[in-house]
Design a protein around this motif. Structure first.
Motif, short mmCIF file in Angstrom:
data_model
loop_
_atom_site.label_atom_id
_atom_site.label_comp_id
_atom_site.label_asym_id
_atom_site.label_seq_id
_atom_site.Cartn_x
_atom_site.Cartn_y
_atom_site.Cartn_z
N VAL A 140 0.76 -1.22 0.04
CA VAL A 140 -0.17 0.10 0.14
C VAL A 140 0.86 1.39 -0.08
CG1 VAL A 140 -1.98 1.26 1.25
CG2 VAL A 140 -1.54 -1.44 1.32
N GLN A 141 0.73 2.33 -0.90
CA GLN A 141 1.44 3.38 -1.22
C GLN A 141 0.61 4.59 -1.28
OE1 GLN A 141 3.63 2.47 -4.85
NE2 GLN A 141 5.02 1.19 -3.60
N ASN A 142 1.03 5.78 -0.86
CA ASN A 142 0.44 7.04 -0.96
C ASN A 142 -0.81 7.01 -0.44
OD1 ASN A 142 2.46 7.72 -2.51
ND2 ASN A 142 1.56 7.19 -4.64
N ILE A 143 -1.06 6.87 0.84
CA ILE A 143 -2.33 6.65 1.60
C ILE A 143 -2.73 8.24 1.78
CG2 ILE A 143 -3.43 5.91 3.57
CD1 ILE A 143 -1.47 3.66 3.65
N HIS A 144 -4.18 8.67 1.64
CA HIS A 144 -4.59 9.87 1.93
C HIS A 144 -5.87 9.68 2.52
CE1 HIS A 144 -1.34 12.10 0.31
NE2 HIS A 144 -1.52 11.49 -0.76
N THR A 145 -6.28 9.65 3.79
CA THR A 145 -7.51 9.51 4.26
C THR A 145 -8.49 10.66 4.38
OG1 THR A 145 -6.81 10.48 6.53
CG2 THR A 145 -6.23 8.21 6.24
N LEU A 146 -9.87 10.49 4.82
CA LEU A 146 -10.83 11.20 4.76
C LEU A 146 -10.37 12.51 5.57
CD1 LEU A 146 -14.11 9.14 5.08
CD2 LEU A 146 -13.47 10.68 3.29
N TRP A 213 -5.06 2.11 -8.60
CA TRP A 213 -5.19 3.16 -8.03
C TRP A 213 -6.94 3.16 -7.46
CZ3 TRP A 213 -1.46 7.28 -8.11
CH2 TRP A 213 -0.34 6.80 -8.80
N PHE A 214 -6.97 3.57 -6.20
CA PHE A 214 -8.29 3.59 -5.60
C PHE A 214 -8.54 5.03 -5.26
CE2 PHE A 214 -11.06 3.54 -1.81
CZ PHE A 214 -12.19 2.71 -2.55
N PRO A 231 -11.29 8.12 1.04
CA PRO A 231 -9.84 8.09 1.04
C PRO A 231 -9.20 7.64 -0.29
CG PRO A 231 -10.63 5.99 2.02
CD PRO A 231 -11.77 6.80 1.71
N ARG A 232 -7.88 7.54 -0.48
CA ARG A 232 -7.25 7.16 -1.84
C ARG A 232 -5.98 6.59 -1.41
NH1 ARG A 232 -4.89 12.94 -4.39
NH2 ARG A 232 -7.18 13.01 -4.78
N PHE A 233 -5.61 5.51 -2.16
CA PHE A 233 -4.48 4.96 -2.02
C PHE A 233 -4.11 4.21 -3.07
CE2 PHE A 233 -8.01 2.27 -0.09
CZ PHE A 233 -7.90 1.13 -0.72
#
Length: 349
Positions: A140-146, A213-214, A231-233
């Motif tokens: 899992v890379q580039n995690i950005h939460t709500l 990419w999610f 979120p995005r990851f």
């Protein structure tokens, strides 16, 4: 909420049996009355779902010990977006991954999202169909939460999402398998008790740079445009296994590099840049010293120097006479000379 209950009750009140209806066709003089009555009868099949919760998919979302705050917030965001999910306590690192199948059985879950943390900086995600498989492991890379994104969009909690997939998922067999896993895991079952009968957001899975990419978007009713919520990851595929959390390897990503190898390459590249800078400095230093030597030594200094006359070479044909060794005279030390002088002075009358 009462309207929602009335709606659900109205759907449950639908008759389960098939109904017969009459269809009025255009006037055709060629058919008799009895034949026309037979042709106008149409059988209407009953509804498929009948308002019942038939898809009993349950997803267990939990992690191992050692995760950071960003991963914890990401798990909480996934649980709020997926009303058919369940939570559990963190698993100890010493336990084997096969134990997760027993945890899923205890929690009555047939899907699992397990986040595994290593070295407090690397995060891996397992998605598995428990207990028979298959399962896949991602980095899992580039995690950005709500809370971190602070997007303007908003959607109803517990609403059912639409799943959007890139057309590349249908080209390769391993991506097709992952697509089916994502559909069964992230889609909220119809008529789930904790879900709402609305569809107002979209889960998108796109493939770029050999990664998945999610993204999560809200559907705006006015102009049917999309606004990102989060979120995005990014998921980087490592392996796909036949069983749940193990078993024979169905696919292994040849382009994957472990984070340790990536960090090692970064250190070697930085060391190579430092060595290159040092070599350039040494070359500049050598050039400066050569320039100084050229300035000190005058090339035109020996222009007017005349060479000396060449003398003939003398070759001795006879042996040289031997040297006579001279006897060394005894020379007394200063104290002895002074003692002699005293003795001579005292003996005089």
């Amino acid at each position: 909420m009462s309207a929602f209950k009335r709606k659900r009750g109205g759907q449950n009140h639908v008759d389960k049996k098939a109904k017969k209806g009459k269809f009025v066709p255009d006037n055709d003089d060629t058919l008799n009355g009895d034949e026309q009555e037979k042709t106008t009868e149409v059988t209407i099949p009953p509804p498929v779902s009948m308002g019942k919760w038939t898809n009993k998919e349950r997803v267990l979302i939990f992690s191992s010990r050692g995760i950071n705050f960003r991963t914890r917030h990401l798990m909480q965001d996934l649980r709020t977006m997926m009303p058919h999910s369940k939570a559990d306590t963190k698993m100890d690192r010493k336990d084997k991954l096969f134990v997760i199948n027993e945890v899923c059985e205890i929690k009555n879950c047939n899907k699992c999202l397990f986040f595994e943390a290593k070295k407090k900086q690397d995060l891996y995600m397992w998605i598995s169909n428990s207990p028979h498989g298959p399962s896949a492991k991602f980095q899992v890379q580039n995690i950005h939460t709500l809370a971190e994104l602070k997007m303007t969009g908003n959607c109803l909690k517990g609403s059912r999402p639409l799943l959007s997939f890139d057309p590349k998922f249908d080209k390769d067999p391993h991506f097709s398998l992952l697509k089916e896993l994502f559909i069964q895991t992230f889609s909220t079952p119809h008529y789930h008790p904790k879900s709402q009968p609305f569809v107002d957001h979209v889960f998108t899975f796109s493939i770029a740079d050999n990664r998945i990419w999610f993204r999560n978007y809200q559907i705006i009713e006015e102009d049917a445009s999309l606004v990102e919520i989060g979120p995005r990851f990014v998921l980087h595929l490592i392996k796909i296994f036949q069983g749940s959390f193990g078993g024979p390897t169905l696919y292994e990503n040849p382009g994957f590099k472990s984070p340790n190898m990536h960090r090692r390459e970064m250190r070697l590249a930085a060391a190579a840049r430092v060595r290159e800078k040092q070599i350039v400095k040494d070359l500049h230093k050598m050039k400066r010293t050569e320039a100084k030597e050229d300035l000190v030594t005058d090339i035109t200094a020996d222009v007017f120097v005349t060479p000396a006359e060449e003398k003939p070479v003398l070759i001795e044909t006879e042996a040289p006479e031997p040297k006579i060794a001279k006897k060394k005279k005894y020379k007394a030390f200063k104290r002895q000379r002074m003692a002699r002088s005293r003795c001579s002075s005292s003996s005089a009358p």
